[in-house]
Motif scaffolding. Structure first.
Motif, PDB file in Angstrom:
ATOM      1  N   ARG A 118      46.380  39.921  32.409  1.00  0.00           N
ATOM      2  CA  ARG A 118      45.022  39.639  32.873  1.00  0.00           C
ATOM      3  C   ARG A 118      45.035  38.646  34.034  1.00  0.00           C
ATOM      4  N   SER A 119      45.848  37.625  33.927  1.00  0.00           N
ATOM      5  CA  SER A 119      45.926  36.637  35.004  1.00  0.00           C
ATOM      6  C   SER A 119      46.487  37.245  36.283  1.00  0.00           C
ATOM      7  N   ASP A 120      47.455  38.141  36.134  1.00  0.00           N
ATOM      8  CA  ASP A 120      48.030  38.781  37.312  1.00  0.00           C
ATOM      9  C   ASP A 120      46.985  39.631  38.030  1.00  0.00           C
ATOM     10  N   ALA A 121      46.205  40.394  37.272  1.00  0.00           N
ATOM     11  CA  ALA A 121      45.166  41.226  37.887  1.00  0.00           C
ATOM     12  C   ALA A 121      44.094  40.367  38.549  1.00  0.00           C
ATOM     13  N   LEU A 122      43.700  39.286  37.897  1.00  0.00           N
ATOM     14  CA  LEU A 122      42.684  38.411  38.477  1.00  0.00           C
ATOM     15  C   LEU A 122      43.212  37.696  39.719  1.00  0.00           C
ATOM     16  N   THR A 123      44.496  37.356  39.714  1.00  0.00           N
ATOM     17  CA  THR A 123      45.084  36.731  40.899  1.00  0.00           C
ATOM     18  C   THR A 123      45.070  37.689  42.084  1.00  0.00           C
ATOM     19  N   SER A 124      45.383  38.956  41.829  1.00  0.00           N
ATOM     20  CA  SER A 124      45.342  39.949  42.907  1.00  0.00           C
ATOM     21  C   SER A 124      43.922  40.126  43.435  1.00  0.00           C
ATOM     22  N   LEU A 125      42.957  40.175  42.533  1.00  0.00           N
ATOM     23  CA  LEU A 125      41.566  40.323  42.962  1.00  0.00           C
ATOM     24  C   LEU A 125      41.115  39.111  43.773  1.00  0.00           C
TER      25      LEU A 125
END
Length: 312
Positions: free
Chosen positions: A261-268
């Motif tokens: 989840r953190s990885d996806a939010l970081t990309s966004l």
């Protein structure tokens, strides 16, 4: 300070050579994969859907191609030519340096060529400067205060995020793999031309932090370094967000473990922050101070000294 005409032409030629080098490798990968979509997903890090082949380029290559093309235009037409050439050369040097110990001879030759071109850009930007010849000659301007502070905050957060992820992987992976992430060892799977992931993260942290500090100081080179940092930030954010959307991660974000989840939010965040930085720093900068006006015509000369000297 501005650039001389020969320095502008030389810088544009060096940038054109960088564009040509990247374009040759990208066209070679297109011929190998047969589909621009497959190559785009390869750059995004999604190799599961590849039908055949393997690309030699990474996401860094199309970004550097666009950046070099923009720097070539800036060298010919912009008052920010010196900082644009210096930023392009410095980042290209940092990203292509790991190619010196690549086992592939083609990658090694490309790295040597691009390192020489990038070093030439830095030298041209440093040695080709000259003072303004006229009071009304346009000089590099400073960004507006609000836009500079906002861009600096976004870039500082991005630098902290990239550094945080690298520290996270260093704490979870064995020491040998952590070293390979910076040196490109056998345990790291990457495109031949692409820098090792740890090395890339270190370069991005340095670039984001430098651009953020320049933005907070409202330095004259903020636009060049900030736009370059914003382009890389937006590109990596777009790649990560597109991969997460294609694999369905964004649809079930709340049900995923914390690292995913953190990885996806970081990309966004990277996508949105990169676009915001580009919009903030691409606009018109702060108005330059007006030059001193010329004395009006017909002004009388100063009066003679008093008392007058003998024989006046």
């Amino acid at each position: 300070m501005t650039l001389t005409r020969p320095a502008r032409l030389t810088g544009a030629a060096l940038c054109a050579a960088l564009v040509l080098t990247a374009a040759v490798w990208i066209l070679k990968d297109l011929a190998a994969l047969g589909s621009p979509a497959d190559l785009a997903w390869y750059w995004a890090g999604d190799r599961f859907f590849l039908a055949r082949g393997r690309a030699a380029t990474s996401l860094v290559d199309p970004v550097l191609l666009v950046v070099s093309a923009a720097a070539a235009v800036a060298a010919l037409r912009s008052r920010h030519a010196a900082s644009a050439l210096a930023a392009t050369g410095a980042v290209t040097l940092a990203l292509r340096l790991p190619g010196l110990w690549a086992p592939d001879s083609g990658v090694l030759v490309t790295a040597l060529l691009e390192l020489a071109l990038a070093a030439g850009l830095v030298l041209v930007a440093a040695a080709g400067r000259r003072p303004a010849n006229a009071p009304y000659e346009p000089l590099p301007g400073r960004p507006r205060t609000g836009a500079a502070v906002a861009a600096g905050v976004l870039l500082a957060v991005a630098a902290a995020a990239v550094a945080g992820w690298e520290l996270y992987w260093a704490s979870r992976l064995p020491a040998e793999i952590t070293v390979d992430r910076f040196t490109g060892g056998r345990s790291v799977v990457k495109a031949p031309l692409g820098p090792p992931p740890g090395w890339l993260a270190a370069v991005l942290v340095a670039l984001y932090a430098t651009a953020a500090a320049s933005a907070f100081a409202r330095a004259r080179h903020t636009r060049a370094f900030g736009l370059l940092a914003g382009a890389l930030l937006a590109a990596h954010g777009l790649a990560g967000t597109a991969g997460a959307a294609r694999s369905g991660i964004l649809e079930r974000l709340a049900d995923l473990p914390e690292p995913y989840r953190s990885d996806a939010l970081t990309s966004l965040f990277g996508l949105l922050a990169g676009v915001a930085v580009l919009a903030l720093l691409a606009g018109r900068g702060a108005p330059a101070a007006s030059p001193a006006p010329y004395p009006p015509a017909g002004v009388l000369p100063p009066p003679p000294p008093h008392p007058r000297p003998p024989g006046w």
